[in-house]
Motif scaffolding. Sequence first.
Motif, PDB file in Angstrom:
ATOM      1  N   ARG A   6      -8.851   8.975 -54.711  1.00  0.00           N
ATOM      2  CA  ARG A   6      -9.725   8.117 -55.524  1.00  0.00           C
ATOM      3  C   ARG A   6     -11.195   8.536 -55.451  1.00  0.00           C
ATOM      4  NH1 ARG A   6      -7.127   2.165 -54.033  1.00  0.00           N
ATOM      5  NH2 ARG A   6      -5.121   2.557 -55.043  1.00  0.00           N
ATOM      6  N   ASN A   7     -11.468   9.640 -54.766  1.00  0.00           N
ATOM      7  CA  ASN A   7     -12.835  10.169 -54.620  1.00  0.00           C
ATOM      8  C   ASN A   7     -13.799   9.181 -53.980  1.00  0.00           C
ATOM      9  OD1 ASN A   7     -12.356  12.780 -55.775  1.00  0.00           O
ATOM     10  ND2 ASN A   7     -12.212  11.760 -57.759  1.00  0.00           N
ATOM     11  N   TYR A   8     -13.330   8.457 -52.971  1.00  0.00           N
ATOM     12  CA  TYR A   8     -14.177   7.515 -52.256  1.00  0.00           C
ATOM     13  C   TYR A   8     -15.168   8.269 -51.368  1.00  0.00           C
ATOM     14  CZ  TYR A   8     -11.157   3.563 -53.598  1.00  0.00           C
ATOM     15  OH  TYR A   8     -10.470   2.592 -54.287  1.00  0.00           O
ATOM     16  N   SER A   9     -16.215   7.574 -50.947  1.00  0.00           N
ATOM     17  CA  SER A   9     -17.217   8.143 -50.042  1.00  0.00           C
ATOM     18  C   SER A   9     -16.565   8.438 -48.686  1.00  0.00           C
ATOM     19  CB  SER A   9     -18.361   7.154 -49.843  1.00  0.00           C
ATOM     20  OG  SER A   9     -17.921   6.058 -49.051  1.00  0.00           O
ATOM     21  N   PRO A  10     -17.183   9.323 -47.894  1.00  0.00           N
ATOM     22  CA  PRO A  10     -16.628   9.620 -46.567  1.00  0.00           C
ATOM     23  C   PRO A  10     -16.397   8.365 -45.717  1.00  0.00           C
ATOM     24  CG  PRO A  10     -18.307  11.217 -47.099  1.00  0.00           C
ATOM     25  CD  PRO A  10     -18.352  10.164 -48.182  1.00  0.00           C
ATOM     26  N   GLU A  11     -17.328   7.443 -45.727  1.00  0.00           N
ATOM     27  CA  GLU A  11     -17.159   6.214 -44.947  1.00  0.00           C
ATOM     28  C   GLU A  11     -15.963   5.411 -45.450  1.00  0.00           C
ATOM     29  OE1 GLU A  11     -20.142   7.233 -46.107  1.00  0.00           O
ATOM     30  OE2 GLU A  11     -21.410   7.429 -44.332  1.00  0.00           O
ATOM     31  N   GLN A  12     -15.787   5.350 -46.763  1.00  0.00           N
ATOM     32  CA  GLN A  12     -14.646   4.618 -47.331  1.00  0.00           C
ATOM     33  C   GLN A  12     -13.326   5.306 -46.983  1.00  0.00           C
ATOM     34  OE1 GLN A  12     -16.257   4.621 -51.386  1.00  0.00           O
ATOM     35  NE2 GLN A  12     -15.894   2.415 -51.435  1.00  0.00           N
ATOM     36  N   VAL A  13     -13.324   6.628 -46.968  1.00  0.00           N
ATOM     37  CA  VAL A  13     -12.117   7.368 -46.585  1.00  0.00           C
ATOM     38  C   VAL A  13     -11.721   6.983 -45.159  1.00  0.00           C
ATOM     39  CG1 VAL A  13     -11.200   9.667 -46.044  1.00  0.00           C
ATOM     40  CG2 VAL A  13     -12.514   9.312 -48.150  1.00  0.00           C
ATOM     41  N   LEU A  14     -12.689   6.959 -44.262  1.00  0.00           N
ATOM     42  CA  LEU A  14     -12.417   6.619 -42.869  1.00  0.00           C
ATOM     43  C   LEU A  14     -11.958   5.175 -42.723  1.00  0.00           C
ATOM     44  CD1 LEU A  14     -15.417   8.532 -41.291  1.00  0.00           C
ATOM     45  CD2 LEU A  14     -13.007   9.248 -41.336  1.00  0.00           C
ATOM     46  N   VAL A  15     -12.564   4.295 -43.475  1.00  0.00           N
ATOM     47  CA  VAL A  15     -12.187   2.879 -43.431  1.00  0.00           C
ATOM     48  C   VAL A  15     -10.756   2.693 -43.942  1.00  0.00           C
ATOM     49  CG1 VAL A  15     -12.610   0.646 -44.542  1.00  0.00           C
ATOM     50  CG2 VAL A  15     -14.488   1.872 -43.470  1.00  0.00           C
TER      51      VAL A  15
ATOM     52  N   GLN B  53      -3.241  -7.641 -47.972  1.00  0.00           N
ATOM     53  CA  GLN B  53      -4.156  -7.743 -46.840  1.00  0.00           C
ATOM     54  C   GLN B  53      -5.192  -6.619 -46.793  1.00  0.00           C
ATOM     55  OE1 GLN B  53      -4.194 -10.275 -44.513  1.00  0.00           O
ATOM     56  NE2 GLN B  53      -2.743 -11.260 -45.882  1.00  0.00           N
ATOM     57  N   ILE B  54      -5.098  -5.650 -47.700  1.00  0.00           N
ATOM     58  CA  ILE B  54      -5.978  -4.474 -47.634  1.00  0.00           C
ATOM     59  C   ILE B  54      -7.452  -4.869 -47.661  1.00  0.00           C
ATOM     60  CG2 ILE B  54      -6.724  -2.363 -48.810  1.00  0.00           C
ATOM     61  CD1 ILE B  54      -3.787  -1.978 -49.684  1.00  0.00           C
ATOM     62  N   ASP B  55      -7.870  -5.633 -48.646  1.00  0.00           N
ATOM     63  CA  ASP B  55      -9.294  -5.995 -48.751  1.00  0.00           C
ATOM     64  C   ASP B  55      -9.767  -6.772 -47.531  1.00  0.00           C
ATOM     65  OD1 ASP B  55      -9.607  -4.710 -51.188  1.00  0.00           O
ATOM     66  OD2 ASP B  55      -9.232  -6.521 -52.353  1.00  0.00           O
ATOM     67  N   TYR B  56      -8.940  -7.671 -47.027  1.00  0.00           N
ATOM     68  CA  TYR B  56      -9.296  -8.471 -45.861  1.00  0.00           C
ATOM     69  C   TYR B  56      -9.582  -7.575 -44.652  1.00  0.00           C
ATOM     70  CZ  TYR B  56      -8.799 -11.657 -41.916  1.00  0.00           C
ATOM     71  OH  TYR B  56      -9.008 -12.362 -40.755  1.00  0.00           O
ATOM     72  N   ILE B  57      -8.688  -6.617 -44.372  1.00  0.00           N
ATOM     73  CA  ILE B  57      -8.867  -5.724 -43.223  1.00  0.00           C
ATOM     74  C   ILE B  57     -10.033  -4.775 -43.449  1.00  0.00           C
ATOM     75  CG2 ILE B  57      -7.807  -3.826 -41.912  1.00  0.00           C
ATOM     76  CD1 ILE B  57      -6.689  -6.546 -41.096  1.00  0.00           C
ATOM     77  N   ILE B  58     -10.134  -4.221 -44.655  1.00  0.00           N
ATOM     78  CA  ILE B  58     -11.226  -3.292 -44.958  1.00  0.00           C
ATOM     79  C   ILE B  58     -12.581  -3.942 -44.739  1.00  0.00           C
ATOM     80  CG2 ILE B  58     -12.407  -2.193 -46.923  1.00  0.00           C
ATOM     81  CD1 ILE B  58      -9.679  -1.140 -47.780  1.00  0.00           C
ATOM     82  N   ASN B  59     -12.716  -5.177 -45.142  1.00  0.00           N
ATOM     83  CA  ASN B  59     -13.999  -5.878 -45.000  1.00  0.00           C
ATOM     84  C   ASN B  59     -14.363  -6.172 -43.550  1.00  0.00           C
ATOM     85  OD1 ASN B  59     -14.680  -5.906 -47.741  1.00  0.00           O
ATOM     86  ND2 ASN B  59     -13.412  -7.695 -48.104  1.00  0.00           N
ATOM     87  N   GLN B  60     -13.417  -6.007 -42.631  1.00  0.00           N
ATOM     88  CA  GLN B  60     -13.693  -6.246 -41.212  1.00  0.00           C
ATOM     89  C   GLN B  60     -13.906  -4.954 -40.419  1.00  0.00           C
ATOM     90  OE1 GLN B  60     -11.509  -9.456 -39.216  1.00  0.00           O
ATOM     91  NE2 GLN B  60     -10.323  -9.576 -41.112  1.00  0.00           N
ATOM     92  N   MET B  61     -13.707  -3.825 -41.058  1.00  0.00           N
ATOM     93  CA  MET B  61     -13.894  -2.539 -40.380  1.00  0.00           C
ATOM     94  C   MET B  61     -15.384  -2.283 -40.152  1.00  0.00           C
ATOM     95  SD  MET B  61     -11.158  -0.714 -39.775  1.00  0.00           S
ATOM     96  CE  MET B  61      -9.446  -1.117 -40.050  1.00  0.00           C
TER      97      MET B  61
END
Length: 108
Positions: A55-64, A86-94
């Motif tokens: 999806r060509n996300y930023s490096p930080e997003q790839v790691l998250v 649950q993806i958005d919920y967990i991602i927002n807590q990383m």
Amino acid sequence: MVTEIEYIVVSLGQRGSIAYHQGVFYKITPPKVQAVNPVGSGDSMVAGFAVALQRNYSPEQVLVYGNAFGTLNAIEEKTGFIDTNQIDYIINQMIVDRIYSLSGKSIR
């Protein structure tokens, strides 16, 4: 032909991971969860990286994304399964911290 490795990631299990990308070291910290079955979490982490890279996300997003998918797998009974609701919920807590740059300066 020499190919440069773009990402190096070392899993720390429930403590997240340490990663390297383009001269910067990162510490990715997941939320505390009750692990039910961590088997397959490494594979799930790689799947999360693949989704974010495609999806060509930023490096930080790839790691998250990678860490989020690994965490989501660990909280499921079924191996290699994540609850996509649950993806958005967990991602927002990383938490992603840039901890060091190869330029020699700490960036923390």
